[in-house]
Scaffold this active site. Structure first.
Site, PDB file in Angstrom:
ATOM      1  N   ARG A  66     -12.597  21.165 -30.139  1.00 52.65           N
ATOM      2  CA  ARG A  66     -11.646  20.076 -30.271  1.00 52.65           C
ATOM      3  C   ARG A  66     -11.414  20.412 -31.722  1.00 52.65           C
ATOM      4  NH1 ARG A  66     -12.930  16.674 -33.032  1.00 52.65           N
ATOM      5  NH2 ARG A  66     -11.085  16.198 -33.251  1.00 52.65           N
ATOM      6  N   GLY A  67      -9.750  20.010 -32.000  1.00 50.05           N
ATOM      7  CA  GLY A  67      -9.401  20.113 -33.654  1.00 50.05           C
ATOM      8  C   GLY A  67      -8.905  21.275 -33.386  1.00 50.05           C
ATOM      9  N   ALA A  68      -7.726  20.663 -33.755  1.00 50.47           N
ATOM     10  CA  ALA A  68      -6.994  22.543 -34.409  1.00 50.47           C
ATOM     11  C   ALA A  68      -7.375  23.639 -34.712  1.00 50.47           C
ATOM     12  CB  ALA A  68      -5.571  21.435 -35.464  1.00 50.47           C
ATOM     13  N   ARG A 109      -3.587  23.761 -24.419  1.00 53.17           N
ATOM     14  CA  ARG A 109      -3.622  22.980 -25.294  1.00 53.17           C
ATOM     15  C   ARG A 109      -2.174  23.189 -26.104  1.00 53.17           C
ATOM     16  NH1 ARG A 109      -8.111  18.834 -27.943  1.00 53.17           N
ATOM     17  NH2 ARG A 109      -5.919  17.497 -27.302  1.00 53.17           N
ATOM     18  N   GLN A 216     -12.391   9.832 -30.508  1.00 52.71           N
ATOM     19  CA  GLN A 216     -12.950  11.112 -31.444  1.00 52.71           C
ATOM     20  C   GLN A 216     -13.641  10.086 -32.263  1.00 52.71           C
ATOM     21  OE1 GLN A 216      -9.535  11.200 -29.236  1.00 52.71           O
ATOM     22  NE2 GLN A 216      -9.243  12.774 -29.502  1.00 52.71           N
ATOM     23  N   ASP A 257      -2.122  18.853 -36.675  1.00 51.02           N
ATOM     24  CA  ASP A 257      -2.415  19.995 -35.230  1.00 51.02           C
ATOM     25  C   ASP A 257      -0.848  20.622 -35.661  1.00 51.02           C
ATOM     26  OD1 ASP A 257      -3.699  17.068 -34.206  1.00 51.02           O
ATOM     27  OD2 ASP A 257      -3.976  19.390 -32.484  1.00 51.02           O
ATOM     28  N   ASN A 267       0.290  15.151 -35.215  1.00 50.97           N
ATOM     29  CA  ASN A 267      -1.541  14.593 -35.374  1.00 50.97           C
ATOM     30  C   ASN A 267      -1.502  13.581 -34.197  1.00 50.97           C
ATOM     31  OD1 ASN A 267      -4.141  15.324 -36.961  1.00 50.97           O
ATOM     32  ND2 ASN A 267      -3.782  13.137 -37.309  1.00 50.97           N
ATOM     33  N   LYS A 268      -3.643  13.011 -34.035  1.00 54.00           N
ATOM     34  CA  LYS A 268      -3.925  12.340 -33.370  1.00 54.00           C
ATOM     35  C   LYS A 268      -2.640  11.304 -33.039  1.00 54.00           C
ATOM     36  CE  LYS A 268      -5.767  12.781 -31.029  1.00 54.00           C
ATOM     37  NZ  LYS A 268      -5.433  13.869 -29.334  1.00 54.00           N
TER      38      LYS A 268
HETATM   39  O1  MRU Z   1      -6.545  16.016 -28.867  1.00 50.74           O
HETATM   40  P1  MRU Z   1      -7.832  16.588 -30.774  1.00 50.74           P
HETATM   41  O2  MRU Z   1      -9.121  15.457 -30.558  1.00 50.74           O
HETATM   42  O3  MRU Z   1      -8.375  17.351 -30.526  1.00 50.74           O
HETATM   43  O4  MRU Z   1      -6.633  16.257 -31.473  1.00 50.74           O
HETATM   44  C1  MRU Z   1      -7.485  16.042 -33.384  1.00 50.74           C
HETATM   45  C2  MRU Z   1      -6.804  15.780 -33.698  1.00 50.74           C
HETATM   46  O5  MRU Z   1      -5.840  15.266 -33.678  1.00 50.74           O
HETATM   47  C3  MRU Z   1      -7.273  15.760 -35.420  1.00 50.74           C
HETATM   48  O6  MRU Z   1      -6.985  15.387 -36.346  1.00 50.74           O
HETATM   49  C4  MRU Z   1      -5.958  17.636 -35.775  1.00 50.74           C
HETATM   50  O7  MRU Z   1      -6.659  18.316 -34.615  1.00 50.74           O
HETATM   51  C5  MRU Z   1      -6.723  18.034 -37.073  1.00 50.74           C
HETATM   52  S1  MRU Z   1      -8.709  18.933 -36.992  1.00 50.74           S
HETATM   53  C6  MRU Z   1      -9.231  19.279 -38.665  1.00 50.74           C
END
Ligand code: MRU
Length: 364
Positions: A66-68, A109, A216, A257, A267-268
């Site tokens: 996970r994470g962009a 996603r 997370q 993201d 973002n989250k």
């Molecule tokens: O749902 P997730 O855990 O994939 O969400 C991740 C985030 O929101 C991060 O802040 C974002 O992807 C940046 S990661 C460098």
């Protein structure tokens, strides 16, 4: 104006704190994508090797990876895995298969633009003159996926160098979700600034919002910062405002993201409320992200697709139901922070400040 960052460094392989790599290709052309299964952290450190596009799709959807930036890299390798069995097909049939698997992986996603960005980079390889040699074409696709992974490591390190001097020596930083090594090939985006500042000898405290519902911040950010020897304290998401009011936070930094052409940032979920509260208290709010997270085809944040996750993620906590069966749960995975609340976006090319459509246009 855009201010340029520090010097280029060689790729720093391996996660800070000696953690296993978030994801990497293992075993040559017949190999697979090995990921650290993040759904099990911090209790269990377990790797799994994906051999098919379906396994990569599932790993992305279930947030094992996970994470962009990390899901972009995973999808790039997933596209190689999903087309590997068709390496001896006719070129046109092979290209059609690449498109089919690409669209399938993009459906895992919707919010992080890095996923489709990486997929389109791999797809572009098939249009670069391997017209009658699909084996060669596939080899070039794998090489491109490896290049995307290598570049991610370099870019993340550079984001850290560009932003490290913003980290308040002797102060405290608040972050949300996980924008660290676990969200990228290594180092992360928001956390890269903290790793570099730590290397430079700065002393600071990090508050990690736990990040309901999937935690997370609590499970991942605290895990990797603690492993690297950085002073980290987990807070309930609802604690952030009172910490800011008490003067105990000097800076907020998060990842992204997708960033729209006007600088609005997805973002989250929970990021937006942190930005509002930081503004209220006069605390700088930074976003750290690679250029691959900008989506200039989208004018503003209202048009960014926001992933809706299953309501069970809220209803059940650690295997126990905590919400009455008759009550509903609303579970968007991301929110949008308006550009006006963001002091600067830290990228590998420098700091983008002020965050306006005009400045972003010039930047690109
Ligand atoms: O749902 P997730 O855990 O994939 O969400 C991740 C985030 O929101 C991060 O802040 C974002 O992807 C940046 S990661 C460098």
């Amino acid at each position: 104006m855009v201010s340029q960052g520090a010097s280029h460094l060689a790729p720093p392989w391996g996660a800070p704190g000696g953690l296993p790599a978030t994801l990497e290709w293992v075993g040559g052309e017949e190999g697979g994508l090995r990921i650290l299964d993040q759904t099990l952290l911090p209790g269990r450190v377990e790797m799994r090797v994906c051999q098919t596009a379906e396994e990569v799709w599932e790993a992305i959807r279930a947030l094992r990876v996970r994470g962009a930036p990390a899901i972009g890299v995973a999808a790039a390798f997933g596209l190689c895995l999903g087309t590997r069995p068709f390496r001896d097909a006719e070129p046109d049939a092979f290209r059609a298969k690449v498109r089919e698997v690409a669209d399938y992986l993009c459906s895992a996603r919707p919010t992080a633009v890095n996923l489709s960005w990486a997929i389109e980079r791999i797809y572009a390889v098939t249009e670069q003159g391997f017209s009658d040699d699909t084996r060669k074409m596939w080899g070039a696709m794998l090489a491109e996926a490896q290049a995307i992974a290598r570049e991610d490591a370099v870019v993340c390190r550079r984001i850290g160098e560009v932003g490290a001097d913003l980290v308040p020596d002797g102060g405290a930083v608040l972050t949300h979700c996980n924008a660290g090594a676990l969200a990228t090939v290594t180092y992360g985006t928001a956390l890269s600034m903290l790793y570099v500042a730590h290397e430079q000898g700065k002393r600071f405290q990090v508050f990690a919002g736990e990040t309901r519902p999937l935690l997370q911040g609590a499970r991942l950010t605290a895990f990797e910062l603690a492993a690297a020897g950085i002073d980290v304290t987990v807070i309930c998401d609802s604690t952030a405002a009172s910490l800011m009011r008490a003067g105990r936070v000097q800076m907020v930094v998060v990842g992204a993201d997708r960033i729209a052409a006007n600088g609005d940032v997805a973002n989250k979920i929970g990021t937006y409320s942190l930005a509002v509260v930081a503004k209220h208290h006069g605390i700088p709010f930074y976003v750290a992200a690679p250029l691959s997270t900008f989506d200039l085809t989208i004018a503003d944040g209202d048009r960014i697709p926001i992933e809706q996750r299953p309501e069970e993620e809220i209803r059940n906590v650690c295997g126990r139901q905590v919400v009455a069966a008759r009550a509903g749960c609303h579970n968007p995975a991301f929110d949008v922070t308006p550009a006006a609340l963001i002091n600067a976006i830290i990228t590998e090319r420098g700091r983008l400040k002020p965050v306006t459509a005009e400045n972003i246009r010039d930047f690109f």
